[in-house]
Design an enzyme around this catalytic site. Structure first.
Site, short mmCIF file in Angstrom:
data_model
loop_
_atom_site.label_atom_id
_atom_site.label_comp_id
_atom_site.label_asym_id
_atom_site.label_seq_id
_atom_site.Cartn_x
_atom_site.Cartn_y
_atom_site.Cartn_z
N GLY A 1 54.66 49.80 -52.93
CA GLY A 1 54.77 49.67 -51.52
C GLY A 1 56.04 50.43 -50.98
N LEU B 1 58.98 49.72 -49.58
CA LEU B 1 60.48 49.15 -50.28
C LEU B 1 60.60 49.90 -51.32
CD1 LEU B 1 62.55 47.11 -49.51
CD2 LEU B 1 61.71 45.97 -51.28
N HIS C 1 69.26 42.65 -47.07
CA HIS C 1 69.87 43.95 -47.58
C HIS C 1 71.08 44.12 -46.70
CE1 HIS C 1 67.55 45.99 -44.64
NE2 HIS C 1 68.50 46.98 -44.64
N LYS D 1 75.52 45.60 -47.49
CA LYS D 1 76.01 46.93 -46.81
C LYS D 1 77.55 46.74 -47.00
CE LYS D 1 72.35 47.83 -43.73
NZ LYS D 1 72.03 49.26 -43.68
N GLU E 1 67.27 51.24 -33.63
CA GLU E 1 66.71 52.16 -34.59
C GLU E 1 65.88 53.48 -33.90
OE1 GLU E 1 64.91 50.72 -38.47
OE2 GLU E 1 64.82 48.99 -37.18
N HIS F 1 68.59 39.57 -40.53
CA HIS F 1 70.06 40.43 -40.44
C HIS F 1 70.83 39.99 -39.29
CE1 HIS F 1 67.57 42.72 -43.26
NE2 HIS F 1 67.05 43.37 -42.46
N LYS G 1 62.83 49.11 -32.21
CA LYS G 1 62.45 50.33 -32.64
C LYS G 1 62.52 51.57 -31.60
CE LYS G 1 60.88 48.52 -37.00
NZ LYS G 1 61.66 49.24 -37.86
C1 BG6 Z 1 64.24 46.00 -42.57
C2 BG6 Z 1 63.26 45.84 -41.51
O1 BG6 Z 1 64.71 44.59 -43.29
O2 BG6 Z 1 65.37 46.59 -42.13
C3 BG6 Z 1 62.89 47.01 -41.06
O3 BG6 Z 1 62.05 45.30 -42.43
C4 BG6 Z 1 64.16 48.09 -40.76
O4 BG6 Z 1 61.89 47.18 -40.10
C5 BG6 Z 1 65.18 48.05 -41.58
O5 BG6 Z 1 63.98 49.23 -40.46
C6 BG6 Z 1 66.63 48.31 -40.95
O6 BG6 Z 1 67.45 48.49 -41.96
P1 BG6 Z 1 68.59 49.58 -42.20
O7 BG6 Z 1 69.20 49.22 -43.32
O8 BG6 Z 1 67.82 50.89 -41.90
O9 BG6 Z 1 69.42 49.30 -40.90
#
Ligand code: BG6
Length: 455
Positions: free
Chosen positions: A12, A14, A167, A171, A205, A229, A314
């Site tokens: 995948g 990820l 995640h 950071k 993004e 997040h 996005k």
């Molecule tokens: C992920 C989302 O959790 O976080 C993605 O599923 C998104 O869609 C990403 O692009 C953004 O993470 P980062 O670390 O690039 O800001």
């Protein structure tokens, strides 16, 4: 003791984009040793060499594949066949791997089935701290499915063995929020509605959905970003001082403030980028939002009247994640300095692409003039630091390997985060097709009447 990481879903996005680079870095830093193992599970009957060839086409970073090859093992595996779990269990035991992390880089609907296989085959026994199991976000697709999944997981595992990933918590600057807030008394005294005008939490993004259409079209920005997040960032900003800075006390403080957070459903703007419907694996008539704006409040005395604005999407004008704390002006500002800039004092946590903290304030222009201008105190978190800074997934994998749960979400955090968005999830919010961020800003300003300076 030799450690192993077993990755379900190794072909995948990820695994290619985040986990393999994180593993490579952990090896470089000698946090994973040559006799530790990473088992890559997938339902393709291919060799490790072939896997690596495929991975090289997907991974952007320069990885040391020669060293990686020594720790990687590829396992042909069917998620629905109990014999495959049993064989894996024998393989781990026979090779002397008893300290194991099972990482489910899979969609949430597969969590219960895989968890059952892992438990029934004896790969993980409830309560055994040497076996941990990691679940990627989103944890469920709504409040009900999250509850069902969690009930299932608690049948097989102890909460102490369950690591739910967000995640963003790994950071650097997100870890830094509590330090800046609580290791500097100046903020302890001012961190409330008396001094703070509003809070803006942004994750913009430039990329579209890329190869993730299949996943994204069912989820959308609300569940992909805001439910996890952005709400986690809000919790770290809004929480009161925890009893201690130990994992459970921090989580208690986050849950408490999240329970006070109410989204204003009339403020919500949904957008979908122009061209989304032409992306791979997107339904022709998809109504999935790729952008969301929402206003919220913490309904408590500390924050009464201070709005929080969430913005994420996005295909916007820039890749930028940050938290902006906009401070109030002195009530007599213009009597004291008639030319002072209003609404000019702010603290910015820069999360990405740069990491740092910026403080903007009113200062006198240099020279003979009495003009007042914006000054900036800009701390760059990585610029002057000689040593390693870590990427989020590297830190999180390191913490799982070392049984440290501080940066993972507890069930009650997940539950309240689903509760917060559930009202919006069931509303029919109009979808604006957008070409750029200015288009969305205009809607927020004119239709929703939100002061654009806050953005
Ligand atoms: C992920 C989302 O959790 O976080 C993605 O599923 C998104 O869609 C990403 O692009 C953004 O993470 P980062 O670390 O690039 O800001």
């Amino acid at each position: 003791m030799k450690k192993s990481i077993v990755i379900f879903g190794s072909t995948g996005n990820l695994t290619y984009k985040k986990l393999l680079p994180a593993i490579d870095n952990l090896i470089r830093q000698k946090r994973l040793k040559k006799d530790d193992r990473v088992y890559l599970l997938a339902r393709h009957d291919i060799s490790l060499k072939q896997y690596i060839e495929d991975a090289k086409k997907q991974v952007k970073e320069m990885l040391d594949w020669t060293v990686l090859e020594e720790v990687l093992e590829f396992v042909y595996f069917h998620l629905n066949q109990i014999e495959d779990y049993q064989k894996l269990n024998h393989r781990l035991k026979d090779s002397g791997y008893t300290d194991n992390v099972f990482y489910l880089a899979l969609p949430p609907k597969l969590f219960p089935e895989v968890a059952k296989g892992i438990s029934a085959s004896g790969l993980v026994t409830k309560g055994d701290a040497s076996k941990r199991i990691v679940f990627e976000k989103p944890f469920g697709e709504n409040l009900e499915s999250a509850r069902t999944i969690n009930r299932e997981l608690w049948r097989y595992f102890d909460e102490s063995q369950i690591y739910r990933i967000d995640h963003y918590l790994g950071k650097e600057m997100i870890q830094n929020i509590l330090v800046v807030r609580f290791a500097n008394r100046i903020f302890g005294q001012t961190w409330n509605h008396n001094t703070i005008r509003n809070i803006v939490i942004i994750a913009k993004e430039t990329e579209g959905v890329m190869s993730r259409g299949n996943y994204y079209d069912k989820i959308g920005a609300l569940k992909d970003m805001l439910q996890s997040h952005l709400l986690q960032m809000a919790a770290l900003i809004g929480m009161t001082r925890p009893k201690t800075f130990q994992s459970e006390d921090i989580k208690d403080a986050k849950v408490k403030v999240l329970n006070d957070l109410k989204l204003d459903s009339s403020s919500v703007v949904f957008g979908q980028y122009n061209g989304y419907l032409d992306e791979n694996k997107i339904a022709d008539d998809s109504q999935t939002e790729t952008f969301i704006f929402a206003k919220a409040h913490f309904m408590n005395d500390k924050w009464r009247g201070t709005p929080i604005y969430f913005i994420t999407g996005k295909k916007l004008d820039e890749k930028r994640s940050e938290i902006i704390i906009n401070f109030k002006d002195d009530t007599n500002l213009n009597q004291i300095f008639s030319n002072a800039k209003p609404n000019n004092t702010k603290l910015v946590f820069k999360v990405a692409p740069e990491d740092g903290v910026k403080f903007q304030l009113n200062v006198k222009q240099p020279g003979l003039s009495d003009e007042i201008i914006s000054g900036h105190l800009d701390y760059c978190h990585t610029c002057n630091w000689v040593g390693n800074t870590t990427e989020a997934y590297e830190k999180l994998l390191f913490d799982v390997l070392n049984n440290n749960k501080t940066l993972f979400t507890r069930w009650d955090e997940i539950e309240v985060m689903w509760e917060i968005i559930s009202e919006i999830q069931h509303m029919n919010i109009p979808l604006h097709v957008y070409d750029d961020f200015d288009h969305l800003k205009e809607i927020i300003l004119t239709e929703k009447g939100v002061d654009i300076d806050a953005l």
